[in-house]
Structure formats: C-alpha cells, structure tokens
Design a protein around this motif. Structure first.
Motif, PDB file in Angstrom:
ATOM      1  N   ASP A   1       0.856  -1.187   0.000  1.00 30.33           N
ATOM      2  CA  ASP A   1       0.000   0.000   0.000  1.00 30.33           C
ATOM      3  C   ASP A   1       0.893   1.238   0.000  1.00 30.33           C
ATOM      4  N   ALA A   2       0.647   2.158  -0.932  1.00 27.58           N
ATOM      5  CA  ALA A   2       1.461   3.367  -1.062  1.00 27.58           C
ATOM      6  C   ALA A   2       1.348   4.277   0.158  1.00 27.58           C
ATOM      7  N   VAL A   3       0.251   4.173   0.906  1.00 31.98           N
ATOM      8  CA  VAL A   3       0.055   5.054   2.064  1.00 31.98           C
ATOM      9  C   VAL A   3       0.633   4.427   3.337  1.00 31.98           C
ATOM     10  N   SER A   4       0.170   3.245   3.709  1.00 34.63           N
ATOM     11  CA  SER A   4       0.596   2.622   4.975  1.00 34.63           C
ATOM     12  C   SER A   4       1.914   1.868   4.855  1.00 34.63           C
ATOM     13  N   GLU A   5       2.306   1.535   3.617  1.00 33.48           N
ATOM     14  CA  GLU A   5       3.492   0.729   3.314  1.00 33.48           C
ATOM     15  C   GLU A   5       3.382  -0.700   3.853  1.00 33.48           C
ATOM     16  N   LYS A   6       2.136  -1.133   4.150  1.00 30.93           N
ATOM     17  CA  LYS A   6       1.890  -2.511   4.570  1.00 30.93           C
ATOM     18  C   LYS A   6       1.614  -3.365   3.340  1.00 30.93           C
ATOM     19  N   THR A   7       1.955  -4.657   3.431  1.00 33.74           N
ATOM     20  CA  THR A   7       1.657  -5.578   2.345  1.00 33.74           C
ATOM     21  C   THR A   7       0.194  -6.001   2.440  1.00 33.74           C
ATOM     22  N   ILE A   8      -0.494  -5.897   1.306  1.00 40.13           N
ATOM     23  CA  ILE A   8      -1.917  -6.215   1.205  1.00 40.13           C
ATOM     24  C   ILE A   8      -2.061  -7.455   0.325  1.00 40.13           C
ATOM     25  N   SER A   9      -2.931  -8.390   0.753  1.00 39.91           N
ATOM     26  CA  SER A   9      -3.188  -9.601  -0.032  1.00 39.91           C
ATOM     27  C   SER A   9      -4.664  -9.948   0.077  1.00 39.91           C
ATOM     28  N   LEU A  10      -5.076 -11.029  -0.590  1.00 32.40           N
ATOM     29  CA  LEU A  10      -6.468 -11.479  -0.455  1.00 32.40           C
ATOM     30  C   LEU A  10      -6.803 -11.773   1.009  1.00 32.40           C
ATOM     31  N   ASP A  11      -5.831 -12.301   1.750  1.00 35.55           N
ATOM     32  CA  ASP A  11      -6.068 -12.625   3.158  1.00 35.55           C
ATOM     33  C   ASP A  11      -6.419 -11.397   3.995  1.00 35.55           C
ATOM     34  N   THR A  12      -5.955 -10.221   3.557  1.00 35.85           N
ATOM     35  CA  THR A  12      -6.286  -8.973   4.255  1.00 35.85           C
ATOM     36  C   THR A  12      -7.803  -8.802   4.346  1.00 35.85           C
ATOM     37  N   PHE A  13      -8.515  -9.359   3.366  1.00 34.62           N
ATOM     38  CA  PHE A  13      -9.963  -9.180   3.262  1.00 34.62           C
ATOM     39  C   PHE A  13     -10.733 -10.464   3.584  1.00 34.62           C
ATOM     40  N   GLY A  14     -10.102 -11.371   4.315  1.00 33.23           N
ATOM     41  CA  GLY A  14     -10.691 -12.683   4.598  1.00 33.23           C
ATOM     42  C   GLY A  14     -12.030 -12.637   5.307  1.00 33.23           C
ATOM     43  N   ASP A  15     -12.256 -11.601   6.128  1.00 34.09           N
ATOM     44  CA  ASP A  15     -13.499 -11.525   6.896  1.00 34.09           C
ATOM     45  C   ASP A  15     -14.576 -10.685   6.211  1.00 34.09           C
ATOM     46  N   LYS A  16     -14.330 -10.229   5.005  1.00 25.07           N
ATOM     47  CA  LYS A  16     -15.271  -9.336   4.312  1.00 25.07           C
ATOM     48  C   LYS A  16     -16.345 -10.123   3.565  1.00 25.07           C
ATOM     49  N   LYS A  17     -17.529  -9.514   3.464  1.00 24.81           N
ATOM     50  CA  LYS A  17     -18.645 -10.133   2.739  1.00 24.81           C
ATOM     51  C   LYS A  17     -18.448 -10.052   1.222  1.00 24.81           C
ATOM     52  N   ALA A  18     -17.629  -9.112   0.787  1.00 21.17           N
ATOM     53  CA  ALA A  18     -17.349  -8.934  -0.639  1.00 21.17           C
ATOM     54  C   ALA A  18     -16.038  -8.164  -0.770  1.00 21.17           C
ATOM     55  N   LEU A  19     -15.436  -8.253  -1.950  1.00 21.87           N
ATOM     56  CA  LEU A  19     -14.185  -7.546  -2.216  1.00 21.87           C
ATOM     57  C   LEU A  19     -14.261  -6.882  -3.587  1.00 21.87           C
ATOM     58  N   LEU A  20     -13.957  -5.595  -3.609  1.00 22.46           N
ATOM     59  CA  LEU A  20     -13.877  -4.833  -4.851  1.00 22.46           C
ATOM     60  C   LEU A  20     -12.411  -4.558  -5.146  1.00 22.46           C
ATOM     61  N   VAL A  21     -11.940  -5.046  -6.295  1.00 25.45           N
ATOM     62  CA  VAL A  21     -10.584  -4.784  -6.767  1.00 25.45           C
ATOM     63  C   VAL A  21     -10.711  -3.795  -7.924  1.00 25.45           C
ATOM     64  N   MET A  22     -10.061  -2.632  -7.774  1.00 25.67           N
ATOM     65  CA  MET A  22     -10.147  -1.578  -8.783  1.00 25.67           C
ATOM     66  C   MET A  22      -8.756  -1.297  -9.349  1.00 25.67           C
ATOM     67  N   PHE A  23      -8.639  -1.333 -10.652  1.00 24.88           N
ATOM     68  CA  PHE A  23      -7.397  -0.917 -11.294  1.00 24.88           C
ATOM     69  C   PHE A  23      -7.585   0.528 -11.735  1.00 24.88           C
ATOM     70  N   ILE A  24      -6.831   1.416 -11.091  1.00 25.85           N
ATOM     71  CA  ILE A  24      -6.924   2.847 -11.372  1.00 25.85           C
ATOM     72  C   ILE A  24      -5.505   3.402 -11.463  1.00 25.85           C
ATOM     73  N   CYS A  25      -5.377   4.680 -11.712  1.00 22.08           N
ATOM     74  CA  CYS A  25      -4.078   5.335 -11.679  1.00 22.08           C
ATOM     75  C   CYS A  25      -4.303   6.816 -11.393  1.00 22.08           C
ATOM     76  N   VAL A  26      -3.225   7.564 -11.292  1.00 20.18           N
ATOM     77  CA  VAL A  26      -3.314   8.977 -10.940  1.00 20.18           C
ATOM     78  C   VAL A  26      -3.639   9.847 -12.150  1.00 20.18           C
ATOM     79  N   HIS A  27      -2.992   9.594 -13.298  1.00 17.15           N
ATOM     80  CA  HIS A  27      -3.039  10.577 -14.387  1.00 17.15           C
ATOM     81  C   HIS A  27      -4.221  10.433 -15.351  1.00 17.15           C
TER      82      HIS A  27
END
Length: 193
Positions: A22-48
């Motif tokens: 993660d660019a903000v927290s500098e923590k590693t994020i994976s699918l397991d990060t969201f293991g307890d969620k009812k749904a997961l939204l993966v968005m491919f975006i960029c700044v420019h």
C-alpha cells in the motif's frame, strides 16, 4: 489516450491472489487482508488518467459508503512509472490522502497482478463475493469525461448492494472503458491491442 474496454473476465472466476504494498501505509496487502469481508472490490486505477480523474471522488465515496457493510476494497495502479511518472507510488499516496481513500492503494510494479485479473483499462472493476468468486466486472456507470452525464456509480453500486444482500446478480454487465493500462515495453499481455 487509447479508449480501451475491459476484457470482461468470466463470471465465476476465483480472485487471483496478490501481495502488494500500500502506497500510504506501506503494509503488504493480499487477499487474506480481506478474509473476513462479505465482498471484495478490486479496482485498477491510476493517478493521471482522465477517466479516473472524472470519477475519483465517487471512488472515495464508495469506500465511505460501504466500509461498515462489510465491503473490502483495494485499488491497484499498474502503469509503467518510468514513462508515466505521475503514477508513481509517491503520487498515488498523495492522491489517496487528498481524496481521503479509506482503502489501500497498491502499486503493481511487475504488472503481473493486472495480467492475472486481465485488467485492460483504468478504471477497471472486479467485484467478488465472500468466497472470492467474481460476480461483477464492468463499468461504474454511464458517465464519461465530456458526455455530461452525472457520476452516480449506479451500475457498480447496484452490484455491491446485491452481493452484500446475498442476491444473485444479472450477468448482463457493461464493460468499463478508460485509458489503456500503460504496459512496460515488451510486457504487454496477449489481450492488449
């Protein structure tokens, strides 16, 4: 800018795993990060990208509106930052902080995660159920830069509300459209172009 449609990954596809910083927290994020969620939204975006800039406030709003309802969200930028320095992790962090993103915004430096999801454009949206099975891929709504339609997020919001409410979703889904992902020279996937 090349107007590119999503590839429309087949519904029922299992979410490809990832481990991105993660660019903000500098923590590693994976699918397991969201293991307890009812749904997961993966968005491919960029700044420019002008397509992303057009909807960026709605993206922040999505995070705020659904965080308490069990939706996990991760945004991923995969563009070549040598040719597109505006999309660097430093600028991603600035964007996330300025807009108040309450979800991770990760950099896919190798571009392998984008390929695993067959991401083609920015923005490109992939919504998975609690079992990490793809139930929606497509557009946020009908608004585009210059078409004068308001940004409402109606298509994606309807899908999110459906999956959070354990309802089956309509398989007729409109592809997202945006700028093509900026692949590193020689790293373009077979579905590009």
């Amino acid at each position: 800018m090349v107007r590119t449609l999503s590839t429309m990954l087949p519904l029922g596809t299992k979410a490809p795993d990832f481990a991105l910083v993660d660019a903000v927290s500098e923590k590693t994020i994976s699918l397991d990060t969201f293991g307890d969620k009812k749904a997961l939204l993966v968005m491919f975006i960029c700044v420019h990208c002008p397509f992303v800039k057009h909807i960026q406030e709605e993206l922040a709003k999505l995070g705020n509106d659904y965080v308490e309802q069990g939706l996990g969200i991760v945004a991923i930028s995969t563009n070549d930052i040598i040719k597109y320095p505006d999309d660097s992790p430093e600028n991603m962090k600035l964007m996330a902080e300025t807009l108040g993103f309450n979800f991770p915004f990760c950099h896919d430096e190798s571009q392998e995660i984008a390929k695993a999801y067959t991401a083609a454009c920015t923005p490109d949206f992939f919504l998975f159920d609690r079992n990490k099975i793809l139930v929606y891929r497509g557009q946020l709504d009908d608004s585009r830069p210059g078409n004068a339609l308001p940004v409402t997020g109606k298509d994606l919001r309807a899908a999110i509300e459906g999956v959070l409410g354990d309802k089956s979703l309509d398989s007729e889904q409109k592809p997202s459209i945006g700028c093509n992902i900026k692949w590193k020279p020689g790293n373009e996937p077979p579905y590009f172009g």
